[in-house]
Design a protein around this motif. Structure first.
Motif, PDB file in Angstrom:
ATOM      1  N   TYR A   7       4.743  10.068   4.457  1.00 47.96           N
ATOM      2  CA  TYR A   7       5.951   9.429   3.922  1.00 47.96           C
ATOM      3  C   TYR A   7       6.400  10.105   2.623  1.00 47.96           C
ATOM      4  N   ASP A   8       5.430  10.533   1.842  1.00 47.43           N
ATOM      5  CA  ASP A   8       5.766  11.125   0.540  1.00 47.43           C
ATOM      6  C   ASP A   8       6.540  12.436   0.723  1.00 47.43           C
ATOM      7  N   ARG A   9       6.118  13.238   1.702  1.00 46.93           N
ATOM      8  CA  ARG A   9       6.843  14.474   1.996  1.00 46.93           C
ATOM      9  C   ARG A   9       8.273  14.146   2.460  1.00 46.93           C
ATOM     10  N   ASN A  10       8.394  13.129   3.291  1.00 44.61           N
ATOM     11  CA  ASN A  10       9.728  12.689   3.718  1.00 44.61           C
ATOM     12  C   ASN A  10      10.576  12.294   2.507  1.00 44.61           C
ATOM     13  N   ARG A  11       9.943  11.526   1.627  1.00 49.69           N
ATOM     14  CA  ARG A  11      10.652  11.017   0.450  1.00 49.69           C
ATOM     15  C   ARG A  11      11.206  12.156  -0.391  1.00 49.69           C
ATOM     16  N   LEU A  66      19.431  15.027  -0.519  1.00 53.06           N
ATOM     17  CA  LEU A  66      20.627  14.194  -0.718  1.00 53.06           C
ATOM     18  C   LEU A  66      21.226  14.381  -2.105  1.00 53.06           C
ATOM     19  N   THR A  67      20.382  14.374  -3.120  1.00 54.82           N
ATOM     20  CA  THR A  67      20.921  14.548  -4.479  1.00 54.82           C
ATOM     21  C   THR A  67      21.457  15.970  -4.639  1.00 54.82           C
ATOM     22  N   GLY A  68      20.828  16.910  -3.931  1.00 51.60           N
ATOM     23  CA  GLY A  68      21.283  18.300  -3.988  1.00 51.60           C
ATOM     24  C   GLY A  68      22.697  18.497  -3.453  1.00 51.60           C
ATOM     25  N   CYS A  69      23.107  17.655  -2.533  1.00 50.35           N
ATOM     26  CA  CYS A  69      24.480  17.813  -2.043  1.00 50.35           C
ATOM     27  C   CYS A  69      25.414  16.773  -2.645  1.00 50.35           C
ATOM     28  N   GLY A  70      24.988  16.123  -3.745  1.00 45.50           N
ATOM     29  CA  GLY A  70      25.925  15.318  -4.529  1.00 45.50           C
ATOM     30  C   GLY A  70      25.784  13.816  -4.425  1.00 45.50           C
ATOM     31  N   PHE A  71      24.917  13.339  -3.509  1.00 45.38           N
ATOM     32  CA  PHE A  71      24.762  11.878  -3.397  1.00 45.38           C
ATOM     33  C   PHE A  71      23.938  11.344  -4.571  1.00 45.38           C
ATOM     34  N   GLU A  72      24.155  10.086  -4.874  1.00 40.82           N
ATOM     35  CA  GLU A  72      23.434   9.442  -5.978  1.00 40.82           C
ATOM     36  C   GLU A  72      22.482   8.385  -5.440  1.00 40.82           C
ATOM     37  N   CYS A  73      21.265   8.388  -5.952  1.00 37.09           N
ATOM     38  CA  CYS A  73      20.355   7.270  -5.639  1.00 37.09           C
ATOM     39  C   CYS A  73      19.193   7.235  -6.610  1.00 37.09           C
ATOM     40  N   VAL A  74      18.641   6.033  -6.766  1.00 38.54           N
ATOM     41  CA  VAL A  74      17.414   5.879  -7.546  1.00 38.54           C
ATOM     42  C   VAL A  74      16.280   6.452  -6.714  1.00 38.54           C
ATOM     43  N   LYS A  75      15.405   7.241  -7.348  1.00 44.05           N
ATOM     44  CA  LYS A  75      14.299   7.824  -6.584  1.00 44.05           C
ATOM     45  C   LYS A  75      13.310   6.727  -6.173  1.00 44.05           C
ATOM     46  N   PRO A  76      13.043   6.602  -4.881  1.00 40.00           N
ATOM     47  CA  PRO A  76      12.119   5.533  -4.471  1.00 40.00           C
ATOM     48  C   PRO A  76      10.713   5.772  -5.002  1.00 40.00           C
ATOM     49  N   GLU A  77      10.038   4.685  -5.369  1.00 42.62           N
ATOM     50  CA  GLU A  77       8.657   4.775  -5.869  1.00 42.62           C
ATOM     51  C   GLU A  77       7.671   4.205  -4.854  1.00 42.62           C
ATOM     52  N   GLY A  78       8.214   3.522  -3.879  1.00 43.14           N
ATOM     53  CA  GLY A  78       7.354   2.913  -2.869  1.00 43.14           C
ATOM     54  C   GLY A  78       8.159   2.576  -1.631  1.00 43.14           C
ATOM     55  N   ALA A  79       7.505   1.954  -0.645  1.00 41.10           N
ATOM     56  CA  ALA A  79       8.094   1.629   0.670  1.00 41.10           C
ATOM     57  C   ALA A  79       8.590   2.926   1.319  1.00 41.10           C
ATOM     58  N   PHE A  80       9.451   2.830   2.315  1.00 45.06           N
ATOM     59  CA  PHE A  80       9.977   4.075   2.902  1.00 45.06           C
ATOM     60  C   PHE A  80      11.478   3.966   3.096  1.00 45.06           C
ATOM     61  N   TYR A  81      12.115   3.441   2.033  1.00 44.46           N
ATOM     62  CA  TYR A  81      13.569   3.309   2.035  1.00 44.46           C
ATOM     63  C   TYR A  81      14.159   3.997   0.813  1.00 44.46           C
ATOM     64  N   LEU A  82      15.372   4.473   1.016  1.00 40.82           N
ATOM     65  CA  LEU A  82      16.121   5.099  -0.074  1.00 40.82           C
ATOM     66  C   LEU A  82      17.488   4.419  -0.046  1.00 40.82           C
ATOM     67  N   PHE A  83      17.937   3.947  -1.226  1.00 42.50           N
ATOM     68  CA  PHE A  83      19.171   3.161  -1.293  1.00 42.50           C
ATOM     69  C   PHE A  83      20.216   4.025  -1.992  1.00 42.50           C
ATOM     70  N   GLU A 106       0.826  -1.233   0.000  1.00 41.49           N
ATOM     71  CA  GLU A 106       0.000   0.000   0.000  1.00 41.49           C
ATOM     72  C   GLU A 106       0.848   1.266   0.000  1.00 41.49           C
ATOM     73  N   ILE A 107       2.162   1.120   0.167  1.00 37.98           N
ATOM     74  CA  ILE A 107       2.979   2.332   0.286  1.00 37.98           C
ATOM     75  C   ILE A 107       3.673   2.593  -1.046  1.00 37.98           C
ATOM     76  N   VAL A 108       2.933   3.250  -1.941  1.00 36.78           N
ATOM     77  CA  VAL A 108       3.454   3.641  -3.257  1.00 36.78           C
ATOM     78  C   VAL A 108       3.050   5.080  -3.531  1.00 36.78           C
ATOM     79  N   TYR A 109       3.886   5.745  -4.317  1.00 38.41           N
ATOM     80  CA  TYR A 109       3.709   7.186  -4.546  1.00 38.41           C
ATOM     81  C   TYR A 109       3.363   7.456  -6.010  1.00 38.41           C
ATOM     82  N   ASP A 110       2.925   8.681  -6.254  1.00 36.08           N
ATOM     83  CA  ASP A 110       2.654   9.151  -7.614  1.00 36.08           C
ATOM     84  C   ASP A 110       1.635   8.279  -8.333  1.00 36.08           C
ATOM     85  N   GLY A 111       0.730   7.667  -7.563  1.00 34.15           N
ATOM     86  CA  GLY A 111      -0.355   6.891  -8.177  1.00 34.15           C
ATOM     87  C   GLY A 111       0.089   5.647  -8.923  1.00 34.15           C
ATOM     88  N   LEU A 112       1.294   5.191  -8.652  1.00 33.44           N
ATOM     89  CA  LEU A 112       1.829   3.997  -9.312  1.00 33.44           C
ATOM     90  C   LEU A 112       0.997   2.761  -8.945  1.00 33.44           C
TER      91      LEU A 112
END
Lengths: 395, 395
Positions: free
Chosen positions: A307-311, A318-335, A220-226
């Motif tokens: 959660y979406d605001r957190n995301r 994080l990306t603004g200060c140079g880190f790289e990651c795939v944008k999460p589409e669901g759950a509440f984790y960022l890798f 149930e934890i998915v964003y952007d209507g996915l």
């Protein structure tokens, strides 16, 4: 003195415990608001008010002998199982009945029940890296052999060609977890079609049954209507393990279910065996009061907007200060990619800024770190200047 | 298709399910008040009112994030563990601390956790006949070898001389269950002293550690002011598995605990491993709300007088019409001698009078039947004329 198998496990788990204890210690040393603990998947969103309402009503009105008694069967209360089946049918166009549902002690309980049910010693179980590290133990509990498919670190979608090569005559099951812990990616329909087409071919090739186990506590934890495809519609031998830990913020209550559709080969036998497994593994039945609570809150949802605001805030920060990651589409984790190959050293170093993250090695994907953003929004906002200082040491 | 080990288990369990279904069917055919179902250990006494009170207060006043969240550790809430330890210390003169307590998903969960913790494949686990049949599965879950000590059918006390002979260098654990299911007998202090003296000798003889696992869901259910010795005081390597299923009538809620005293060899390691086992077996933690409920109801007791009246009425009634049985001293079971050697045939025949009992073979003690008298008093009163008719066919 303890069992040999447990000796190694205790060593590994000491590391996790040490991290947890470090978080507690740091909080007491520097103050809770100055520690940014992103290590745990413990939801910071409250259970919906209807959960409280259901608890109060049930406790006030129901006969305690029935409310707190053993379930009619080890698979759970018939009314609860019917309610779950009907809800899935309404939402996903499936045709389950109560008998296809087994109430379990969370998804962790459900995964152990289905693995106990189907895995013989030396059977192979395929997982896609990165994956929830507990799968190692669950598979080992039944003497299964864990087979890893390496990560595609560009997209963190399943590496389909490697997957195809890893399937053998000994493959008994494949576990997939979408929305994914630890990456937050969702597998779309085209990916699911590819995976299940391969499974169908391989079943025919080897003359075996290969079970697709869908571990979906984050459904149930998915964003952007996915849309998260419902896997039983793509492949007959699919078993779903679900949990209310995240969708209703009830992680400590240990309540979830398994779905074993009629389309599963020898479905009646699998259901009967899972019913026995639920009993003999010591679960006996899913907690009885909470079974009835989730049935009453079947259409409730957690506060996704939180959660979406957190995301967004964390991803942009994080990306603004140079880190790289795939944008999460669901759950509440960022890798997030570690700026140095040794991500454990990176995690250690981040503690200087009171930031706690889990090394990707725990998910069989070194070079990355998991950030659980199911924390308070304020924690995220306050952590960003610290992440910026951390970034400046690397970029 | 399902695991080989599960195939046999499904067959056996179908028999139990068939009996349960027969009870339901008979109730719908003849009316519930004309069926005497003594087959299940589901308490007919309500949870004490303080349980309801604790539930309402907790749900009304506590932060749902903490109330329903993961426990601080897989071993449970620290306050709850302290409360349990203090209660045991007050009642039994022990010196446990919270760290010696692991909250579990009932005693069945606790038994699986401690067996996972200590049993290597081919290790032997000794049990005394008759015993709760689920021990077979629990021991088999970890590839242990079950070793039976035959029943002393005169007293149903442990057969000490046979016990001594059955201990080998491979004996890892001994399970005892007092008050006993299915016989209702209590092992007094002299028996416990004998058992633990033998264990001490054998540990020295073989240079091994032998764990005494005390499965005691019926500890509080004893009659005539009898004392149930607290086993950790007699033998260092004792682990206690407890459940609130019977003492607070909460069988469906799956809440109990393990005690691992400091005196257990390498206690810290055993505790750490049990903490891991609780997690990886899929329990994760004992249900969080119910942990807090039992802490608030720590000094509560179930309505013993209710069971005691059942015990007297049933025992007098059965012996009065010629049946033989040891008078139960605890729990809520009566283990009656079958008037014919084939007790399964006797159970079948009793169904003519709508009486449902469990054959002693399920407890590895053929020739006897278990009668669970945790039913309503009215059921017992109404069943006696039927038992009389049944007896008249044999005596």
């Amino acid at each position: 003195m303890i069992a040999k198998k447990m000796q190694e496990m205790v060593k590994n788990s000491s590391a996790i415990r040490a991290m947890f204890e470090e978080g507690t210690k740091m909080a007491s040393m520097y103050g809770e608001d100055k520690v940014y603990d992103f290590s745990l998947g413990n939801p910071n969103v409250c259970a919906p008010p209807s959960v409280k309402q259901a608890l109060l009503e049930l406790v006030t009105t129901e006969d305690p002998k029935i409310l707190h008694g053993y379930s009619n069967s080890n698979s759970g209360d018939p009314y609860v199982r019917d309610t779950v089946a009907n809800s899935l049918n309404r939402r996903f166009g499936t045709t389950f009945r109560g008998k296809n549902i087994i109430m379990t002690v969370g998804a962790a309980g459900g995964l152990n029940v289905i693995l106990k049910t189907i895995v013989d010693p030396h059977d192979e179980v395929i997982v896609f890296c990165p994956y929830f590290g507990e799968y190692r133990s669950y598979i080992s509990n039944f003497e299964g052999v864990l087979v890893e498919v390496n990560a595609d670190t560009k997209t963190f979608q399943p590496n389909i060609s490697e997957f195809e090569k890893k399937i053998t005559a000994k493959t008994k099951a494949v576990i997939i977890n979408t929305p994914n812990n630890p990456t937050g990616v969702v597998y779309g329909e085209p990916v699911i079609v590819k995976i299940t087409e391969i499974l169908k071919q391989k079943q025919a090739e080897f003359g075996t049954e290969i079970y697709l186990i869908s571990d979906e506590p984050y459904r149930e934890i998915v964003y952007d209507g996915l849309e998260v495809p419902y896997l039983t519609k793509f492949y007959e031998n699919t078993v779903v393990a679900y949990s209310y830990s995240k969708s209703l913020s009830l992680p400590g209550e240990r309540i979830g279910y398994l779905v074993v559709p009629d389309e599963v080969s020898q479905s009646e036998l699998v259901l009967a065996a899972a019913n026995v497994a639920n009993r003999i593994l010591g679960f006996v039945n899913a907690p009885s009061l909470l079974q009835k609570v989730v049935a009453r809150c079947i259409d409730e949802k957690t506060d996704l907007a939180y959660y979406d605001r957190n995301r967004h805030t964390l991803y942009e920060g994080l990306t603004g200060c140079g880190f790289e990651c795939v944008k999460p589409e669901g759950a509440f984790y960022l890798f997030m990619k570690s700026p140095v190959p040794d991500e454990k050293a990176f995690c250690e170093h981040a503690k200087k800024y009171h930031i706690l993250m889990v090394p990707g090695s725990s998910f069989s994907c070194p070079g990355y770190v998991r950030i659980a953003y199911c924390v308070s929004y304020e924690t995220i906002v306050r952590s960003l200047p610290e992440f910026k200082k951390l970034a400046e040491e690397y970029f």
